[in-house]
Design an enzyme around this catalytic site. Structure first.
Site, PDB file in Angstrom:
ATOM      1  N   SER A 406       0.826  -1.212   0.000  1.00 21.07           N
ATOM      2  CA  SER A 406       0.000   0.000   0.000  1.00 21.07           C
ATOM      3  C   SER A 406       0.852   1.250   0.000  1.00 21.07           C
ATOM      4  O   SER A 406       0.321   2.332  -0.191  1.00 21.07           O
ATOM      5  CB  SER A 406      -0.953   0.049   1.186  1.00 21.07           C
ATOM      6  N   HIS A 427      -3.175  -3.501  -6.063  1.00 21.30           N
ATOM      7  CA  HIS A 427      -3.501  -3.072  -4.708  1.00 21.30           C
ATOM      8  C   HIS A 427      -4.978  -3.296  -4.417  1.00 21.30           C
ATOM      9  O   HIS A 427      -5.842  -2.562  -4.885  1.00 21.30           O
ATOM     10  CB  HIS A 427      -3.130  -1.584  -4.538  1.00 21.30           C
ATOM     11  N   GLU A 439      -6.473  -1.125  -7.390  1.00 21.58           N
ATOM     12  CA  GLU A 439      -5.587  -0.171  -8.056  1.00 21.58           C
ATOM     13  C   GLU A 439      -4.496  -0.966  -8.769  1.00 21.58           C
ATOM     14  O   GLU A 439      -3.818  -1.788  -8.144  1.00 21.58           O
ATOM     15  CB  GLU A 439      -4.970   0.794  -7.037  1.00 21.58           C
ATOM     16  N   ASN A 477      -5.716   5.844  -0.944  1.00 22.60           N
ATOM     17  CA  ASN A 477      -5.172   6.136   0.387  1.00 22.60           C
ATOM     18  C   ASN A 477      -4.662   7.565   0.481  1.00 22.60           C
ATOM     19  O   ASN A 477      -4.745   8.205   1.521  1.00 22.60           O
ATOM     20  CB  ASN A 477      -4.024   5.181   0.729  1.00 22.60           C
TER      21      ASN A 477
HETATM   22  P1  NAI Z   1      -0.444  -9.598   7.549  1.00 26.53           P
HETATM   23  O1  NAI Z   1       0.557  -9.302   8.597  1.00 26.53           O
HETATM   24  O2  NAI Z   1      -1.831  -9.963   7.954  1.00 26.53           O
HETATM   25  O3  NAI Z   1       0.085 -10.792   6.632  1.00 26.53           O
HETATM   26  C1  NAI Z   1       1.360 -10.875   6.134  1.00 26.53           C
HETATM   27  C2  NAI Z   1       1.694 -12.348   5.975  1.00 26.53           C
HETATM   28  O4  NAI Z   1       2.873 -12.463   5.220  1.00 26.53           O
HETATM   29  C3  NAI Z   1       1.914 -13.072   7.299  1.00 26.53           C
HETATM   30  O5  NAI Z   1       1.076 -14.205   7.350  1.00 26.53           O
HETATM   31  C4  NAI Z   1       3.386 -13.453   7.233  1.00 26.53           C
HETATM   32  O6  NAI Z   1       3.655 -14.684   7.855  1.00 26.53           O
HETATM   33  C5  NAI Z   1       3.616 -13.528   5.761  1.00 26.53           C
HETATM   34  N1  NAI Z   1       5.019 -13.404   5.369  1.00 26.53           N
HETATM   35  C6  NAI Z   1       5.934 -12.527   5.834  1.00 26.53           C
HETATM   36  N2  NAI Z   1       7.123 -12.737   5.224  1.00 26.53           N
HETATM   37  C7  NAI Z   1       6.951 -13.760   4.373  1.00 26.53           C
HETATM   38  C8  NAI Z   1       7.809 -14.435   3.461  1.00 26.53           C
HETATM   39  N3  NAI Z   1       9.069 -14.102   3.328  1.00 26.53           N
HETATM   40  N4  NAI Z   1       7.267 -15.432   2.726  1.00 26.53           N
HETATM   41  C9  NAI Z   1       5.987 -15.792   2.855  1.00 26.53           C
HETATM   42  N5  NAI Z   1       5.146 -15.177   3.699  1.00 26.53           N
HETATM   43  C10 NAI Z   1       5.620 -14.178   4.450  1.00 26.53           C
HETATM   44  O7  NAI Z   1      -0.442  -8.330   6.571  1.00 26.53           O
HETATM   45  P2  NAI Z   1      -1.569  -7.799   5.605  1.00 26.53           P
HETATM   46  O8  NAI Z   1      -2.408  -6.823   6.318  1.00 26.53           O
HETATM   47  O9  NAI Z   1      -2.209  -8.937   4.920  1.00 26.53           O
HETATM   48  O10 NAI Z   1      -0.726  -6.956   4.536  1.00 26.53           O
HETATM   49  C11 NAI Z   1       0.020  -7.581   3.532  1.00 26.53           C
HETATM   50  C12 NAI Z   1       0.327  -6.566   2.441  1.00 26.53           C
HETATM   51  O11 NAI Z   1      -0.879  -6.022   1.949  1.00 26.53           O
HETATM   52  C13 NAI Z   1       1.155  -5.386   2.914  1.00 26.53           C
HETATM   53  O12 NAI Z   1       2.018  -5.041   1.866  1.00 26.53           O
HETATM   54  C14 NAI Z   1       0.119  -4.294   3.127  1.00 26.53           C
HETATM   55  O13 NAI Z   1       0.647  -3.015   2.974  1.00 26.53           O
HETATM   56  C15 NAI Z   1      -0.845  -4.604   2.034  1.00 26.53           C
HETATM   57  N6  NAI Z   1      -2.214  -4.127   2.234  1.00 26.53           N
HETATM   58  C16 NAI Z   1      -2.835  -4.234   3.440  1.00 26.53           C
HETATM   59  C17 NAI Z   1      -4.135  -3.783   3.611  1.00 26.53           C
HETATM   60  C18 NAI Z   1      -4.827  -3.923   4.924  1.00 26.53           C
HETATM   61  O14 NAI Z   1      -5.880  -3.313   5.114  1.00 26.53           O
HETATM   62  N7  NAI Z   1      -4.321  -4.714   5.839  1.00 26.53           N
HETATM   63  C19 NAI Z   1      -4.881  -3.172   2.487  1.00 26.53           C
HETATM   64  C20 NAI Z   1      -4.159  -3.181   1.232  1.00 26.53           C
HETATM   65  C21 NAI Z   1      -2.866  -3.618   1.140  1.00 26.53           C
END
Ligand code: NAI
Length: 672
Positions: A406, A427, A439, A477
């Site tokens: 994001s 996104h 996006e 955002n």
């Molecule tokens: P989250 O913390 O819920 O999930 C991230 C996951 O990635 C975790 O399960 C973790 O174990 C895994 N992970 C970390 N390193 C890894 C690796 N090397 N290989 C495989 N898996 C790995 O985070 P979330 O909220 O799902 O965010 C993920 C992405 O999405 C971020 O880039 C965030 O900016 C983006 N995003 C988040 C939104 C939100 O509302 N939470 C909305 C839009 C985008």
């Protein structure tokens, strides 16, 4: 005839609609006129019955041609159009022989009204058949006698429910309700229709369902429905549902329906909702420049976003592998996916098939076979770069690489790739299943073909792709953040949080900014705000940092700006204190000023793209048609004057963006 074809089939006639030059059947003025001629011809011929069907494989009739709404200038003209449609359908209903509508796929709005004018309706029994009256979503109600014909057929309350919600029914539900007489598999369709032609008796709703329409009960029933409606819908912004209720209450006839429709069709709300609808269609059109060629998707990161992105892709029929650091993390996502499939698909076999399409893949083998790889891991540049380097070595040369980041500029992620042109941003918004917008981010090096393929994929999973330039916060955002920060600044100034949220919802936002921040998570808000603070000069309120430090993260921690009970409901102070600061003006002008900055900088293609992004990505007051449409209705000069006034009172953050003095920026590329 151009669009209709009439042929004899045994003793009866079959009329097939296949609108020329369109992938779906729509009831344009021309199509209705031809139907009228066809009925005139039929009245002269001897046949034992008429079957009406569609020649389009995709469906029956999707409704009126909304593009024609824009050519209507005033209410009397609009009412006359409704009357013209009613006359044709009345002619159909008055045919002395049995008539059957043979329905498959979408049968919506005017299409369903046509079917209602037939004596019988036979529908194909499969998942793709959907029947409904979604007019309310365009700020209007049925106008070809649908409000008159539906209630006696299925009962007053179910009819109200269908018209007020605009929801669609599958063929079995429709059969249960009496909306269709029979739902049969494809191979029996024509036989079932023929069997109905042989019948004479029209069905009526069972007496129990007709009861609420009985006059001693009517007043009571309508009062109850009205109260429910008032809780959900602002009558000043969305008058159509109230009209629907009123028409039913007074047992309106076709003429009253036509007059009411005429008034609604030319109202500001309807014009703007049609604009929003056409914006969605436009995003799909812009997204379809490349044939969709993605079959296998690999998602890395099974957290809040990745898990749901993978689930949605499997739900939409793609074969998906899902990777995370441990089997437990993937299993957790699969459990959520299972619950989602059960809720949406219901049938155990369909649920199982969807689960079979979603493969746990801790070791990441799926990368080697994927056409699209979506990364959704923690928001950390270093970790993401390492993951992409690894992916690049294993993925097929033709695969598109995408990040769900994001806030990280795409160029930083692409920098470590041998071929940075393959990388784009996809996104998604949270919650993935609910938010239609995606996006599609282009970095400086992203190849046009990779972007086009990513857009085509988004359309294929029924999302709306919006192309945005890789710049801080992209579009949604970036515009949302100043709005949230302004709300928090007001909290610091001592304004009651419920007063702020109330001002926003009264304006037409689906949720107030404070509740939205709590729902997104204050930690996430803080990290995005910090990310944007530097490049965009957005000040981060101290209160936000302090709350995050104290572990008050919003809804998920039980406490943010609001306190939440065990069921996650906010405890609100309903005694909103009157305030003399211009809450709405401050909130909305921050949105408009940032939207203008995005337009000036070319973050998106044009004003339409801004409106589409904000309505489909944040729910920005749809009845206003989006921020730029709102600017047009208020006048740019007035907006920039108000900004200037606020900048004197509240500071530089309200300084009108340079774009306000460039009149050509608001000229729209498309004719929506
Ligand atoms: P989250 O913390 O819920 O999930 C991230 C996951 O990635 C975790 O399960 C973790 O174990 C895994 N992970 C970390 N390193 C890894 C690796 N090397 N290989 C495989 N898996 C790995 O985070 P979330 O909220 O799902 O965010 C993920 C992405 O999405 C971020 O880039 C965030 O900016 C983006 N995003 C988040 C939104 C939100 O509302 N939470 C909305 C839009 C985008």
């Amino acid at each position: 005839m151009k669009h209709w074809q009439l042929e004899a089939s045994g003793e009866h006639l079959v009329a097939t609609l296949d609108v020329v030059g369109s992938s779906a059947n729509m009831l344009s003025h021309e199509v209705l006129q031809e139907l009228d001629e066809l009925l005139a011809e039929l009245e002269q011929r001897s046949a034992s019955g008429l079957i009406i069907r569609s020649g389009k494989p995709g469906g029956f009739i999707v409704g009126a041609d909304v593009r024609e709404f824009g050519q209507v200038h005033d209410a009397p003209q609009a009412a006359e159009l409704a009357r013209a449609g009613q006359r044709v359908f009345n002619r159909l209903a008055a045919l002395p022989v049995p008539t059957v509508a043979l329905i498959h796929g979408y049968c919506l709005g005017g299409g369903l009204e046509l079917a209602l004018a037939c004596r019988f309706r036979v529908a194909r029994d499969d998942d793709s058949t959907r029947l409904g009256l979604p007019e309310v979503r365009l700020g209007i109600h049925p106008g070809f006698a649908g409000t008159v014909r539906l209630p006696p057929l299925i009962g007053a309350l179910p009819a109200l429910d269908l018209m007020l919600s605009g929801r669609t029914l599958g063929s079995r539900q429709a059969q249960k309700l009496g909306l269709v007489d029979e739902a049969v598999p494809e191979r029996h369709l024509l036989d079932a229709a023929r069997a109905h032609v042989a019948k004479r008796r029209r069905r009526k709703a069972p007496w129990l369902r007709r009861l609420p329409g009985w006059w001693p009960l009517r007043a009571f029933v309508y009062r109850r429905v009205l109260r429910q409606l008032q809780k959900k819908v602002n009558a000043d912004h969305y008058p159509a549902p109230y009209r629907i209720l009123q028409l039913r209450k007074m047992r309106a006839n076709q003429e009253q329906e036509a007059i009411s429709l005429g008034e609604l069709l030319v109202s500001r709300t309807s014009r703007n909702l049609v604009h929003v609808f056409l914006l969605g269609e436009e995003l799909k059109r812009r997204g379809r420049t490349h044939a969709h060629d993605i079959e296998r998707v690999h998602v890395i990161g099974a957290g809040a976003m990745g898990g749901d992105i993978a689930t949605w892709a499997a739900y939409k029929g793609f074969s998906v592998s899902l990777q995370d650091q441990t089997a437990e993390l993937v299993a957790r996502a699969l459990k959520r996916a299972h619950a989602f499939f059960q809720k949406r698909l219901k049938e155990p076999r369909a649920v199982q098939q969807a689960m079979d399409r979603l493969m746990p893949d801790v070791s990441g083998n799926g990368v080697r076979r994927a056409d699209l790889i979506i990364e959704a891991i923690v928001e950390d540049v270093g970790i993401k770069q390492a993951v992409f380097r690894n992916i690049e070595q294993q993925a097929p040369a033709s695969a598109v690489l995408a990040s769900n980041t994001s806030s990280i500029p795409l160029e930083e992620l692409a920098g470590t790739l041998r071929d940075p042109s393959r990388l784009v941003g996809l996104h998604f918004f949270n919650p993935v299943a609910k938010m239609q917008l995606v996006e599609v981010v282009h970095g400086l090096q992203s190849a046009p073909a990779a972007l086009e393929r990513a857009c085509a994929y988004a359309v294929a999973i029924d999302k709306l792709p919006l192309r945005v330039k890789s710049s801080p916060g992209f579009l949604v955002n970036r515009i949302l953040m100043p709005y949230l920060m302004e709300a928090m600044t007001m909290v610091e100034e001592g304004v009651a949080i419920s007063a702020i949220d109330r001002a926003a919802t009264d304006f037409g936002m689906p949720m107030g900014p404070i509740e939205l921040a709590d729902t997104v998570g204050l930690d996430i808000c803080l990290s995005v705000a910090r990310e944007l603070a530097g490049p965009l000069g957005v000040a981060v309120p101290d209160k936000l940092s302090a709350m995050v430090e104290q572990g008050q993260l919003g809804k998920k921690s039980g406490r943010g700006f609001y306190r939440y009970d065990a069921k996650g409901r906010a405890r609100r102070d309903t005694r909103v204190r009157p305030n003399d600061i211009p809450i709405t003006e401050r909130l909305v002008l921050r949105v408009l000023n940032e939207a203008m900055a995005c337009l000036r900088e070319g973050v998106v293609q044009d004003a339409d793209a801004i409106d589409a992004g904000m309505v489909y990505g944040t729910g920005f007051a749809p009845y206003l048609g989006g921020p730029m449409r709102y600017v047009e209705s208020m006048g740019e000069t007035g907006i920039s004057h108000s900004l200037y006034r606020l900048s004197e009172e509240y500071g530089e953050r309200f300084t009108p963006d340079a774009g306000w003095s460039q009149a050509d920026l608001l000229v729209r590329a498309s004719s929506i």
